[in-house]
Design an enzyme around this catalytic site. Structure first.
Site, mmCIF file in Angstrom:
data_model
loop_
_atom_site.group_PDB
_atom_site.id
_atom_site.type_symbol
_atom_site.label_atom_id
_atom_site.label_comp_id
_atom_site.label_asym_id
_atom_site.label_seq_id
_atom_site.Cartn_x
_atom_site.Cartn_y
_atom_site.Cartn_z
ATOM 1 N N GLU A 34 10.458 1.779 9.964
ATOM 2 C CA GLU A 34 11.434 2.842 9.677
ATOM 3 C C GLU A 34 10.707 4.150 9.890
ATOM 4 O OE1 GLU A 34 14.436 2.238 9.176
ATOM 5 O OE2 GLU A 34 14.412 0.134 8.570
ATOM 6 N N LYS A 76 0.857 -1.197 0.000
ATOM 7 C CA LYS A 76 0.000 0.000 0.000
ATOM 8 C C LYS A 76 0.887 1.238 0.000
ATOM 9 C CE LYS A 76 -1.583 2.962 2.765
ATOM 10 N NZ LYS A 76 -1.567 4.170 1.910
ATOM 11 N N CYS A 102 14.113 11.123 5.401
ATOM 12 C CA CYS A 102 14.173 10.886 6.852
ATOM 13 C C CYS A 102 15.615 10.886 7.344
ATOM 14 C CB CYS A 102 13.413 9.632 7.248
ATOM 15 S SG CYS A 102 13.595 8.313 6.088
ATOM 16 N N GLU A 139 11.510 16.953 12.564
ATOM 17 C CA GLU A 139 11.928 16.939 11.160
ATOM 18 C C GLU A 139 11.255 18.107 10.439
ATOM 19 O OE1 GLU A 139 12.390 12.591 9.296
ATOM 20 O OE2 GLU A 139 10.420 12.998 10.074
#
Ligand code: ADP
Length: 475
Positions: A246, A171, A280, A377
């Site tokens: 992750e 997905k 990331c 982030e």
């Protein structure tokens, strides 16, 4: 406008329930994609389960050959898939091509690893016994992937899962389904048996619940936000579902006075701006030793100002648009917050134009340690920089985060390199290297950046069960 299908049990299927695919350079839809409900996803899991026995029975070499054929197909269609990736994601075309090259390399790496899922024989303690440790595939794997590297982050799940003998349901993120469809097309062209790889799309939360609750789905492998990672961890409790995660990062960069200066400037620049800062492992926080701080600010700001911003399809563009309005709003909020807390804006700081989601490459100095951009982030070409005095102080600031995905340091002092390797709390450490990822080495996070590792020899381990077989023998 073209409507794209999904890939279910060996067939490309278009549905009535369609979503737009937006080009972030214009903010306008350029394609549509089919979506399905949770019940149809459950069917995909059943079909993947039905496909499992004959897929696992193939030799690793045979499965590896299929992966190689997928890689060849990806290579053949490289330019067209790269264009589609840039249109749905915004990244410069050259970077889409690099992503495809890395995806091909992942497929080739795991095609080779498929032949090496070794077990072992362990010495016995009791006469008349022998012990084997064998490794077997798990069954149906569900993969959930993000939009920032829409091809390669899917491939580093799909390739090892298939190499190990599992079947997989992917997905992708709602923003970037067409790159994932590119994988489905290559899988189909490579002639994989039906149901071995399937592509689904629809409302993320119910599909996630199906993967968590369906006992035929044996594992979920996820790349995305820490927030959604925590939802999956909570949901996995009931069925004790294995997860590989992750999650987000908050990478520090340490630039020491003994570094090769030019190399450090270029290394920080690539670690900051690759993928428009939306990685990331992007350099999120930059710490520079006080003796070279002013010089670094000057050189780095000059390089950031020289970057060409524009539609990723135009030649020579370094920085494309951010993925969407929410991404732009977050970047601007982080800049405003830092400036309010006393940061000096050295360049950039504003949105560019009204169309698309462009932000100026931005450099800020004297950024407070508790500014949002040092804590979360930013996912944008926004570089917050602070000075440090000693190595101990630099390491303390680098590790002062709940994340632990990656860290970077620039130095030519070998003793320091070893101290940094051992003390930086990150799964990937780039020393004088702003682009540390490779198919051959494990990738993943410490602390809240996730569970498990992808790539390297660890990448296939994540999709294998380990069994001990004890044999009673008359010998
Ligand atoms: P980002 O903030 O980068 O978009 P997300 O974690 O929201 O990251 O998205 C990563 C992937 O997780 C996407 O494929 C998205 O559709 C999916 N996702 C979002 N919410 C959920 C959920 N509740 N359960 C499972 N998957 C989800």
């Amino acid at each position: 406008m073209k409507t794209y299908p999904l890939y279910l049990n060996g067939e490309f299927i278009a549905t009535d329930n369609i979503w737009p695919v937006i080009n972030p350079a214009t903010g306008e839809p350029f394609a549509r994609v089919s979506t399905i409900e949770r019940a149809r996803v459950a069917q995909a899991v059943s079909d993947a389960h039905a496909a499992f026995p004959s897929w696992r029975k193939l030799t690793g070499k045979a499965r590896g050959l299929f992966l190689r054929t997928i890689a060849d197909e990806l290579e053949r269609r490289r330019d067209e898939i790269a264009r589609t990736m840039t249109m749905e994601n915004g990244k410069p075309l050259a970077q889409s091509l690099t992503e495809i090259a890395m995806s091909i390399d992942h497929l080739q790496w795991f095609a080779e690893e498929a032949r090496r899922t070794y077990g072992r024989q362990v010495p016995h303690q009791v006469d008349g016994k022998r012990h084997l440790v064998i490794r077997t595939p798990m069954g149906v794997i569900a993969a959930i992937t993000p939009w920032n590297f829409p091809l390669v982050l899917a491939v580093r799940k799909v390739a090892p899962a298939l190499a190990a003998g599992n079947t997989i349901v992917l997905k992708p993120a709602e923003q970037t389904p067409l790159s994932a469809l590119g994988i489905a097309e290559c899988v189909s062209a490579a002639g994989l048996p039906k149901g071995v790889f399937q592509l689904v799309l629809g409302d993320a939360a119910p599909i996630g619940q199906e993967f968590l609750q369906n006992p035929l789905c044996r594992k979920i492998t996820f790349t995305g936000s820490t927030e959604v990672g925590k939802i999956l961890i909570a949901g996995a409790a009931q069925g004790v579902k294995p997860l590989s995660l992750e999650l987000g990062g908050n990478a520090p960069v340490l630039v020491f006075e003994d570094a090769d200066f030019e190399r450090a400037v270029e290394g920080v620049l690539i670690a900051k701006t690759r993928n428009i800062g939306q990685s990331c492992i992007a350099a999120n926080r930059i710490y520079v030793q006080r003796s070279i701080y002013e010089k670094f600010l000057d050189a780095f700001t000059r390089r950031m100002k020289a970057l060409k911003v524009g539609n990723g399809l135009e030649p020579g563009v370094d920085i494309g648009p951010l993925i969407d309005e929410a991404g732009l709003t977050k970047a601007l909020a982080h800049i405003e917050d830092a400036v309010t807390r006393g940061a000096h804006l050295l360049c950039g700081g504003k949105r560019i134009g009204e169309k698309g989601f462009f932000v100026e490459p931005t450099v800020m100095a004297e950024v407070a340690e508790d500014a949002l951009c040092m804590k979360e982030e930013t996912f944008a070409p926004v570089a917050p920089i602070r000075a440090f005095s000693t190595e101990d102080e630099a390491i303390r600031m680098a590790n002062d985060t709940a994340s632990g995905l990656s860290a970077y340091a620039f130095t030519n002092n070998l003793d320091r390199v070893f101290r940094l390797m051992e003390s930086l709390e990150a799964g990937t450490i780039g020393i004088n290297d702003g682009v540390p990822s490779t198919s051959n080495c494990p990738f993943g996070g410490l602390k809240q950046s996730g569970w498990g590792r992808e790539l390297g020899s660890e990448g296939i381990d994540a999709f294998l069960e380990t069994k001990h077989v004890s044999l009673g023998l008359q010998i």
